[in-house]
Structures are given as structure tokens and as C-alpha cells.
Design a protein around this motif. Structure first.
Motif, PDB file in Angstrom:
ATOM      1  N   GLY A   1      19.923  -5.726  -4.241  1.00 45.80           N
ATOM      2  CA  GLY A   1      20.731  -6.729  -3.568  1.00 45.80           C
ATOM      3  C   GLY A   1      19.995  -7.481  -2.483  1.00 45.80           C
ATOM      4  N   ASP A   2      18.855  -6.958  -2.010  1.00 41.66           N
ATOM      5  CA  ASP A   2      18.075  -7.652  -0.990  1.00 41.66           C
ATOM      6  C   ASP A   2      17.354  -8.848  -1.602  1.00 41.66           C
ATOM      7  OD1 ASP A   2      18.855  -5.801   0.856  1.00 41.66           O
ATOM      8  OD2 ASP A   2      16.977  -4.662   0.835  1.00 41.66           O
ATOM      9  N   ASN A   3      17.282  -9.918  -0.834  1.00 41.58           N
ATOM     10  CA  ASN A   3      16.568 -11.111  -1.291  1.00 41.58           C
ATOM     11  C   ASN A   3      15.139 -11.168  -0.785  1.00 41.58           C
ATOM     12  OD1 ASN A   3      18.838 -12.184  -2.675  1.00 41.58           O
ATOM     13  ND2 ASN A   3      19.673 -12.913  -0.717  1.00 41.58           N
ATOM     14  N   SER A   4      14.807 -10.270   0.137  1.00 43.79           N
ATOM     15  CA  SER A   4      13.452 -10.248   0.683  1.00 43.79           C
ATOM     16  C   SER A   4      13.128  -8.848   1.179  1.00 43.79           C
ATOM     17  CB  SER A   4      13.326 -11.263   1.829  1.00 43.79           C
ATOM     18  OG  SER A   4      14.206 -10.926   2.890  1.00 43.79           O
ATOM     19  N   TRP A   5      11.845  -8.582   1.369  1.00 49.35           N
ATOM     20  CA  TRP A   5      11.400  -7.304   1.902  1.00 49.35           C
ATOM     21  C   TRP A   5      11.741  -7.228   3.388  1.00 49.35           C
ATOM     22  CZ3 TRP A   5       9.005  -3.657  -1.254  1.00 49.35           C
ATOM     23  CH2 TRP A   5       8.671  -4.101  -2.540  1.00 49.35           C
ATOM     24  N   LYS A   6      12.180  -6.039   3.830  1.00 45.33           N
ATOM     25  CA  LYS A   6      12.584  -5.869   5.219  1.00 45.33           C
ATOM     26  C   LYS A   6      11.674  -4.869   5.909  1.00 45.33           C
ATOM     27  CE  LYS A   6      17.439  -6.887   4.252  1.00 45.33           C
ATOM     28  NZ  LYS A   6      18.841  -6.394   4.322  1.00 45.33           N
ATOM     29  N   GLN A   7      11.280  -5.200   7.120  1.00 43.53           N
ATOM     30  CA  GLN A   7      10.449  -4.287   7.895  1.00 43.53           C
ATOM     31  C   GLN A   7      11.296  -3.121   8.393  1.00 43.53           C
ATOM     32  OE1 GLN A   7       7.886  -6.179  10.707  1.00 43.53           O
ATOM     33  NE2 GLN A   7       7.519  -4.304  11.877  1.00 43.53           N
ATOM     34  N   ILE A   8      10.690  -1.918   8.415  1.00 36.44           N
ATOM     35  CA  ILE A   8      11.368  -0.719   8.902  1.00 36.44           C
ATOM     36  C   ILE A   8      10.816  -0.418  10.284  1.00 36.44           C
ATOM     37  CG2 ILE A   8      12.014   1.664   8.370  1.00 36.44           C
ATOM     38  CD1 ILE A   8      11.098   1.163   5.500  1.00 36.44           C
TER      39      ILE A   8
ATOM     40  N   ASP B   1      20.897   1.382  -8.727  1.00 35.30           N
ATOM     41  CA  ASP B   1      20.497   1.155  -7.337  1.00 35.30           C
ATOM     42  C   ASP B   1      19.056   1.627  -7.182  1.00 35.30           C
ATOM     43  OD1 ASP B   1      22.983   0.185  -6.647  1.00 35.30           O
ATOM     44  OD2 ASP B   1      23.734   2.124  -5.977  1.00 35.30           O
ATOM     45  N   TYR B   2      18.280   0.912  -6.400  1.00 25.87           N
ATOM     46  CA  TYR B   2      16.886   1.303  -6.238  1.00 25.87           C
ATOM     47  C   TYR B   2      16.438   1.091  -4.797  1.00 25.87           C
ATOM     48  CZ  TYR B   2      16.041  -3.737  -6.728  1.00 25.87           C
ATOM     49  OH  TYR B   2      16.069  -5.102  -6.577  1.00 25.87           O
ATOM     50  N   LEU B   3      15.366   1.772  -4.435  1.00 25.73           N
ATOM     51  CA  LEU B   3      14.753   1.652  -3.125  1.00 25.73           C
ATOM     52  C   LEU B   3      13.243   1.704  -3.297  1.00 25.73           C
ATOM     53  CD1 LEU B   3      14.862   1.685   0.037  1.00 25.73           C
ATOM     54  CD2 LEU B   3      14.906   4.195  -0.134  1.00 25.73           C
ATOM     55  N   VAL B   4      12.550   0.704  -2.791  1.00 24.49           N
ATOM     56  CA  VAL B   4      11.087   0.652  -2.827  1.00 24.49           C
ATOM     57  C   VAL B   4      10.585   0.627  -1.387  1.00 24.49           C
ATOM     58  CG1 VAL B   4       9.044  -0.555  -3.679  1.00 24.49           C
ATOM     59  CG2 VAL B   4      11.189  -0.667  -4.976  1.00 24.49           C
ATOM     60  N   ILE B   5       9.610   1.477  -1.080  1.00 24.91           N
ATOM     61  CA  ILE B   5       9.056   1.567   0.272  1.00 24.91           C
ATOM     62  C   ILE B   5       7.536   1.520   0.178  1.00 24.91           C
ATOM     63  CG2 ILE B   5       8.966   2.915   2.410  1.00 24.91           C
ATOM     64  CD1 ILE B   5      11.460   4.400   1.412  1.00 24.91           C
ATOM     65  N   GLY B   6       6.913   0.833   1.107  1.00 22.27           N
ATOM     66  CA  GLY B   6       5.456   0.787   1.125  1.00 22.27           C
ATOM     67  C   GLY B   6       4.956   0.225   2.439  1.00 22.27           C
ATOM     68  N   MET B   7       3.630   0.194   2.588  1.00 22.56           N
ATOM     69  CA  MET B   7       2.990  -0.349   3.784  1.00 22.56           C
ATOM     70  C   MET B   7       2.554  -1.788   3.518  1.00 22.56           C
ATOM     71  SD  MET B   7       3.184   1.969   6.094  1.00 22.56           S
ATOM     72  CE  MET B   7       2.155   1.155   7.323  1.00 22.56           C
ATOM     73  N   PHE B   8       2.899  -2.668   4.455  1.00 20.36           N
ATOM     74  CA  PHE B   8       2.502  -4.070   4.401  1.00 20.36           C
ATOM     75  C   PHE B   8       1.447  -4.267   5.475  1.00 20.36           C
ATOM     76  CE2 PHE B   8       3.127  -8.438   6.031  1.00 20.36           C
ATOM     77  CZ  PHE B   8       2.847  -9.149   4.873  1.00 20.36           C
ATOM     78  N   GLY B   9       0.188  -4.402   5.066  1.00 20.36           N
ATOM     79  CA  GLY B   9      -0.887  -4.393   6.036  1.00 20.36           C
ATOM     80  C   GLY B   9      -1.160  -2.972   6.494  1.00 20.36           C
TER      81      GLY B   9
ATOM     82  N   ALA C   1       5.655  -0.978   7.881  1.00 24.44           N
ATOM     83  CA  ALA C   1       6.317  -0.396   6.719  1.00 24.44           C
ATOM     84  C   ALA C   1       7.474  -1.313   6.311  1.00 24.44           C
ATOM     85  CB  ALA C   1       6.844   0.997   7.043  1.00 24.44           C
ATOM     86  N   VAL C   2       7.612  -1.539   5.007  1.00 20.87           N
ATOM     87  CA  VAL C   2       8.676  -2.417   4.501  1.00 20.87           C
ATOM     88  C   VAL C   2       9.436  -1.698   3.395  1.00 20.87           C
ATOM     89  CG1 VAL C   2       7.498  -4.565   5.092  1.00 20.87           C
ATOM     90  CG2 VAL C   2       7.072  -3.495   2.866  1.00 20.87           C
ATOM     91  N   CYS C   3      10.660  -2.158   3.156  1.00 18.44           N
ATOM     92  CA  CYS C   3      11.464  -1.576   2.080  1.00 18.44           C
ATOM     93  C   CYS C   3      12.265  -2.669   1.398  1.00 18.44           C
ATOM     94  CB  CYS C   3      12.384  -0.475   2.608  1.00 18.44           C
ATOM     95  SG  CYS C   3      13.740  -1.064   3.643  1.00 18.44           S
ATOM     96  N   LEU C   4      12.761  -2.342   0.224  1.00 18.43           N
ATOM     97  CA  LEU C   4      13.573  -3.271  -0.562  1.00 18.43           C
ATOM     98  C   LEU C   4      14.633  -2.466  -1.288  1.00 18.43           C
ATOM     99  CD1 LEU C   4      13.719  -6.313  -1.606  1.00 18.43           C
ATOM    100  CD2 LEU C   4      12.580  -5.432  -3.648  1.00 18.43           C
TER     101      LEU C   4
ATOM    102  N   HIS D   1       0.828  -1.197   0.000  1.00 18.97           N
ATOM    103  CA  HIS D   1       0.000   0.000   0.000  1.00 18.97           C
ATOM    104  C   HIS D   1       0.871   1.258   0.000  1.00 18.97           C
ATOM    105  CE1 HIS D   1      -3.283  -2.702   0.903  1.00 18.97           C
ATOM    106  NE2 HIS D   1      -2.664  -3.116   1.996  1.00 18.97           N
ATOM    107  N   SER D   2       0.386   2.304  -0.654  1.00 20.78           N
ATOM    108  CA  SER D   2       1.044   3.620  -0.687  1.00 20.78           C
ATOM    109  C   SER D   2       2.515   3.535  -1.075  1.00 20.78           C
ATOM    110  CB  SER D   2       0.917   4.314   0.685  1.00 20.78           C
ATOM    111  OG  SER D   2      -0.404   4.377   1.114  1.00 20.78           O
TER     112      SER D   2
END
Length: 396
Positions: free
Chosen positions: A196-203, A178-186, A190-193, A166-167
């Protein structure tokens, strides 16, 4: 080499191109001697000054005039402030591009992939699109990828998610990718990617009991808006750091249910609340208001009244700037052909789930009126989505 845009025959007759192009092979050495005003004879410093003042369409045309022009285009640092619109035709593997400088033309991209027609654009950054593939895998994961709509370059598919994002906002470096993706999970995570990351990480610093329903990412800062507060986070380091927080009393308005024309009949007044960052770095809260089934739109704009940001004041003019509500930014519109100052550019697809077909709008704050920038063909092309974006200059 950048994939060229393919001019699409307009759906009704259009005037010839205003900007004639010149093939490099048409200018010979003898022509240069006879014609002292040939572009290729201009000093490189002058060519650079010319290129840095061109809009995207003129820039792409001018760099093919001659070898010195192509060289100047690689060194120029144009500051493009003219937004384009991408329209997603239903069940098609290409996009239609509308340039406000050329109101009677539409451009067609090349084929953007077999899955493009079924995917949904969630956000844009310059010429890049963050795409969601709605087809679930066997374990009901959501698929995402990032695509450059002008070059067809595609970042490898991003890690899947077990639920929707979301958002979302994202950023990408044109050179390093290089890239950065941020959004709401539920509702409260908040999660970001990052590349080089293999999975979404909670912030952790962004997660909590209060959902962030609108985000803007600009100059390595993330602006998060919810019904209680506006928070700003600095993403320039390894760990996001909260650098500012302010309450938003009176600025945010929830969805309202008001009495309708008949007893026991209620209609919805829908509100969409956005955070916007201006050219000079000021923060605005923009409320979009429309009653259900009505074609009348209204906007309220609030601005921090001091550098400390201790309270908000309502403003009624943007001066020489225009708001691109999809992107959460303003651009300088003074003396810019095709862009209307003191206006808000937005589309109906993001309006609290309400869908207005092909409609994308410009709201004039002076006259309180709405216009459709692409009205000459919008009624002929069934589409699934519309987005504004700032095209990036390609250097070959």
C-alpha cells in the motif's frame, strides 16, 4: 492452481523416481472394494497425520493421489524444514531447483518472465524472491519486484529507489499478500516498504551513524548487526520499537590484510559476519573466514550465554540443528533425510564480493570439511546466482 515444476533431464543419467505417483483415474470404485488398503479409504484423521509428516516433494506428489488426499492436503499444516536450492542459469528465464532429498535430480521451473534472466535475486522468503532489475530508468532509479517461483505469481513492481538497497530482508503473508521489505539505503539510513505504500519510508529508530550490514527478520522481529552492536526491533506494531541492544566485542572481525608469500606482497583474509536466529529463538553470530585465493573455509560461532544476553561465548556444535546462512536461521536436522545436522549451508556469491561460480557449500562442523550438494551438475550449468530457500506448500 499451482504451476507444476517441470522435471529437467539431469545432465548425467539419474535413477528413476523413488516416489511413484498414482493418477486418480486409475482407482475405480470396484478397485476400492477389492482393495481394502486403498488410500482413499483411510480416515481423514490418518491422512492428515501422514501429510503433516511429508517433505515438500512428497507432499506435492501425494495430494494428487485421490480426492480425499487432495482434501487432506488443504487442511494439513506441515512444518517444512528441508531447504531447497535455486540456481539461476545465465541468460535464462527459468530457475533450476535442487532438493537435498533427491540428490540425483534437478527440477526446472516454468518461464518466470522475460526480465528474469537479467534480474538479480537479493533475498528469499519461503518460495518468494526479492528481485532487482539492474537496468536503470531514465532518471537512474533501481527497480524491484517480488516473485513466487513456484506459482509465478508476481507482486506489482515495487516503488523505485535512487540508489541500491543493501542487506535487504522481506516477509510476505501467503493469504493476504501483505508484505514488508527492509534494507539499508546508503550507509546510515534504514528504509522499509509495506503493501500500500507509494514510496520507501525511512525508519528513524534504525537510522544513524552506524551501518547495519546484516539483517534477519523472523516472527515480526528484526535483528540488526553492525561492527559495534546487535539490536533487535519489534515490527508487530505500526512503529518499530527497539527492544534489545548488546555490544559485540570480539565477535565481529573486519577485513584483514596479511603478509603474503613474498616481500611487499599482501593477501586479503576476508570475513563475513552474520546474525542467525535458532529454532528456539537463541541468537548466534557466525563468522565466515577465508583467505584470498584459498579454498579453505573456517567458521566461528558465538552465542549469548544467558537470557539477559550480557555476554557472548564461542560454541563449537549446533547439536541437531543446521544453519541456513542465507536466511539467517537454523532448522532441525535430526532424522531429516537430506539435511546434515551440525552443518552450515552457505554460498560463495555472498562472500564479500567473492564469486565462486556455481558453488554452494555445506560446511561440516564435526569434520571441518566442505562438500558441494549439487556437484553432479554444477560444473555444466553456468549461472549468475545461487540461493537457499524453504519451499512453501501450495493448497489448491
Amino acid at each position: 492452481m499451482a504451476a507444476p515444476l517441470i522435471p529437467d533431464p539431469p545432465l548425467e543419467p539419474s535413477p528413476p523416481l523413488k516416489y511413484p505417483t498414482v493418477s486418480p483415474t486409475e482407482v475405480t470404485r470396484s478397485d476400492r472394494i477389492r482393495n481394502p488398503h486403498c488410500w482413499s479409504n483411510l480416515p481423514q484423521e490418518l491422512l492428515l497425520l501422514v501429510f503433516e509428516r511429508l517433505g515438500f516433494a512428497d507432499f506435492e506428489r501425494a495430494k494428487s493421489v485421490c480426492s480425499p488426499c487432495q482434501s487432506a492436503s488443504r487442511q494439513a499444516k506441515p512444518n517444512n524444514q528441508i531447504p531447497w536450492m535455486i540456481i539461476f542459469p545465465k541468460d535464462k528465464n527459468y530457475g533450476l531447483l535442487f532438493n537435498p532429498e533427491e540428490k540425483d535430480r534437478v527440477y526446472k521451473t516454468q518461464d518466470l518472465g522475460n526480465d528474469f534472466s537479467r534480474c538479480f535475486c537479493m533475498a528469499t522468503y519461503r518460495s518468494w524472491l526479492l528481485m532487482l532489475d539492474p537496468l536503470y530508468t531514465d532518471d537512474f532509479q533501481h527497480n524491484f519486484y517480488i516473485l513466487d517461483l513456484l506459482t509465478r505469481e508476481r507482486i506489482i513492481n515495487l516503488p523505485t529507489m535512487a540508489s541500491g538497497l543493501h542487506s535487504p530482508v522481506f516477509w510476505i503473508d501467503e493469504k493476504t499478500k501483505d508484505y514488508l521489505v527492509i534494507g539499508m539505503f546508503g550507509e546510515d539510513h534504514a528504509v522499509c516498504l509495506k503493501k500500500g505504500d507509494n514510496s520507501w519510508k525511512q525508519i528513524p529508530s534504525l537510522s544513524g551513524i552506524e551501518e547495519c550490514f546484516n539483517m534477519v527478520y523472523k516472527d515480526h522481529k528484526l535483528y540488526c548487526l553492525n561492527y559495534c552492536k546487535l539490536k533487535i526491533f519489534d515490527f508487530s506494531g505500526e512503529i518499530p520499537v527497539k527492544i534489545f541492544s548488546i555490544t559485540v566485542p570480539g565477535c565481529i572481525k573486519p577485513l584483514l590484510m596479511l603478509p603474503g608469500r613474498f616481500p611487499h606482497n599482501f593477501s586479503w583474509t576476508r570475513m563475513k559476519n552474520n546474525v542467525v536466529v535458532t529454532v528456539s529463538g537463541h541468537v548466534l553470530i557466525v563468522n565466515c573466514i577465508r583467505r584470498s585465493m584459498s579454498k579453505i573455509w573456517n567458521f566461528e560461532i558465538y552465542k549469548m550465554d544467558s537470557p539477559k544476553g550480557n555476554k557472548w561465548v564461542e560454541i563449537f556444535s549446533l547439536g541437531d540443528e543446521a544453519i541456513l546462512l542465507d536466511l539467517g536461521i537454523t532448522v532441525l536436522a535430526k532424522d531429516t533425510e537430506g539435511i546434515k545436522k551440525n552443518s552450515i549451508y552457505f554460498n560463495g556469491t555472498d562472500f564479500e564480493g567473492q564469486y565462486d561460480g556455481n558453488d554452494s557449500f555445506i560446511f561440516n562442523l564435526d569434520t571441518k570439511t566442505i562438500e558441494q550438494p549439487h556437484q553432479f551438475f554444477c560444473s555444466y550449468v553456468p549461472c549468475s546466482n545461487v540461493r537457499w530457500f524453504l519451499p512453501c506448500f501450495q493448497r489448491e
